[in-house]
Design an enzyme around this catalytic site. Structure first.
Site, PDB file in Angstrom:
ATOM      1  N   LYS A  58     -46.827 -20.257  21.483  1.00  0.00           N
ATOM      2  CA  LYS A  58     -46.586 -20.072  20.049  1.00  0.00           C
ATOM      3  C   LYS A  58     -45.724 -21.230  19.545  1.00  0.00           C
ATOM      4  CE  LYS A  58     -45.605 -15.985  17.277  1.00  0.00           C
ATOM      5  NZ  LYS A  58     -44.790 -14.759  17.275  1.00  0.00           N
TER       6      LYS A  58
HETATM    7  C1  E4P Z   1     -45.494 -12.363  15.104  1.00  0.00           C
HETATM    8  O1  E4P Z   1     -46.181 -13.206  15.615  1.00  0.00           O
HETATM    9  C2  E4P Z   1     -44.419 -12.668  14.134  1.00  0.00           C
HETATM   10  O2  E4P Z   1     -43.410 -13.390  14.732  1.00  0.00           O
HETATM   11  C3  E4P Z   1     -43.920 -11.361  13.564  1.00  0.00           C
HETATM   12  O3  E4P Z   1     -45.030 -10.604  13.138  1.00  0.00           O
HETATM   13  C4  E4P Z   1     -42.906 -11.515  12.447  1.00  0.00           C
HETATM   14  O4  E4P Z   1     -42.668 -10.241  11.896  1.00  0.00           O
HETATM   15  P1  E4P Z   1     -41.432  -9.914  10.912  1.00  0.00           P
HETATM   16  O5  E4P Z   1     -41.642 -10.667   9.635  1.00  0.00           O
HETATM   17  O6  E4P Z   1     -41.494  -8.433  10.728  1.00  0.00           O
HETATM   18  O7  E4P Z   1     -40.193 -10.381  11.629  1.00  0.00           O
END
Ligand code: E4P
Length: 221
Positions: free
Chosen positions: A87
């Site tokens: 990622k």
């Molecule tokens: C996933 O890949 C993201 O990091 C995550 O969905 C972020 O979510 P949030 O905005 O609830 O922190």
């Protein structure tokens, strides 16, 4: 549409897996912190533990923000397990890294995407997934799900193979909108996945069926 679970918590991952509808997992440093997983070694072990539970892709986020650092960290993460997807943040060196990983056949998830232009760049660089954060856009009083529709339109215009992984999902309605607008994947908290099954008429109907069955059958329970 694939369902990923957005957590580092093994119990939640196991519960979603047991439902039989889980296709993968996404994590981020905040989710690791929330689950009390600290230190590189423990975090890498957690990725391995997650890969034992699910069969699909598991996103592991790099911390570095410079090209060399992202490459080093990403290659280490990718070497952990074939299910690991690196990622990478939507920054200049991140885009370069997406191209590098793509050329090497390493799967990537471009994170922190908030605009169609960012998604287009990630797709051009060969990202496997692009993660638009719809809940965080909603927080700014703009409809985040609209971004899914815009990216879908753009990717379909040119046949980009990058998958739209709708992230920052907070509730079942977000999942429905992502499905309507053609997201390839929704990564969701367990509560949002479980929320999809809820309907008061289902509960009322089921109670009635059971009651009527008991009226004509000798059931003591
Ligand atoms: C996933 O890949 C993201 O990091 C995550 O969905 C972020 O979510 P949030 O905005 O609830 O922190």
């Amino acid at each position: 549409m694939q369902f990923f679970i957005d957590t580092a918590n093994l119990d939640e991952i196991k519960e979603a897996q047991a439902l039989g509808v889980l296709d993968g997992v996404t994590t981020n440093p905040t989710l690791m912190m929330k689950d009390g997983v600290s230190g590189d070694e423990n975090q890498r072990q957690r990725y391995l533990d997650i890969c034992e539970v699910v069969e699909g892709d598991v996103s592991a986020e790099v911390i570095a923000t410079d090209f060399e650092g992202i490459i080093k960290e990403g290659e280490q993460l990718a070497a952990l397990h074939p299910q690991i997807v690196v990622k990478v943040p939507m920054i200049k060196d991140g885009i370069k890294a997406l191209k590098y990983f793509s050329d090497k056949g390493i799967k990537t998830n471009c994170t922190l995407v908030f605009s169609p232009g960012q998604a287009l760049l990630a797709a051009k660089a060969g990202a496997t997934y692009v993660s638009p954060f719809i809940g965080r856009i909603d927080d700014t009083t703009i409809d985040g799900a609209e971004l899914i529709a815009q990216i879908r339109h753009i990717f379909d215009n040119y046949g980009f193979e990058t998958q739209i992984l709708a992230a920052s999902i907070r509730n079942p309605m977000h999942i429905i909108k992502c499905a309507e607008f053609g997201a390839d994947v929704a990564t969701c908290p367990l509560s949002a996945i479980l929320g999809l099954m809820k309907h008061p008429l289902t509960d009322i109907g089921l109670a009635q069926f059971i009651a009527d069955y008991k009226k004509v059958n000798s059931v003591t329970a």
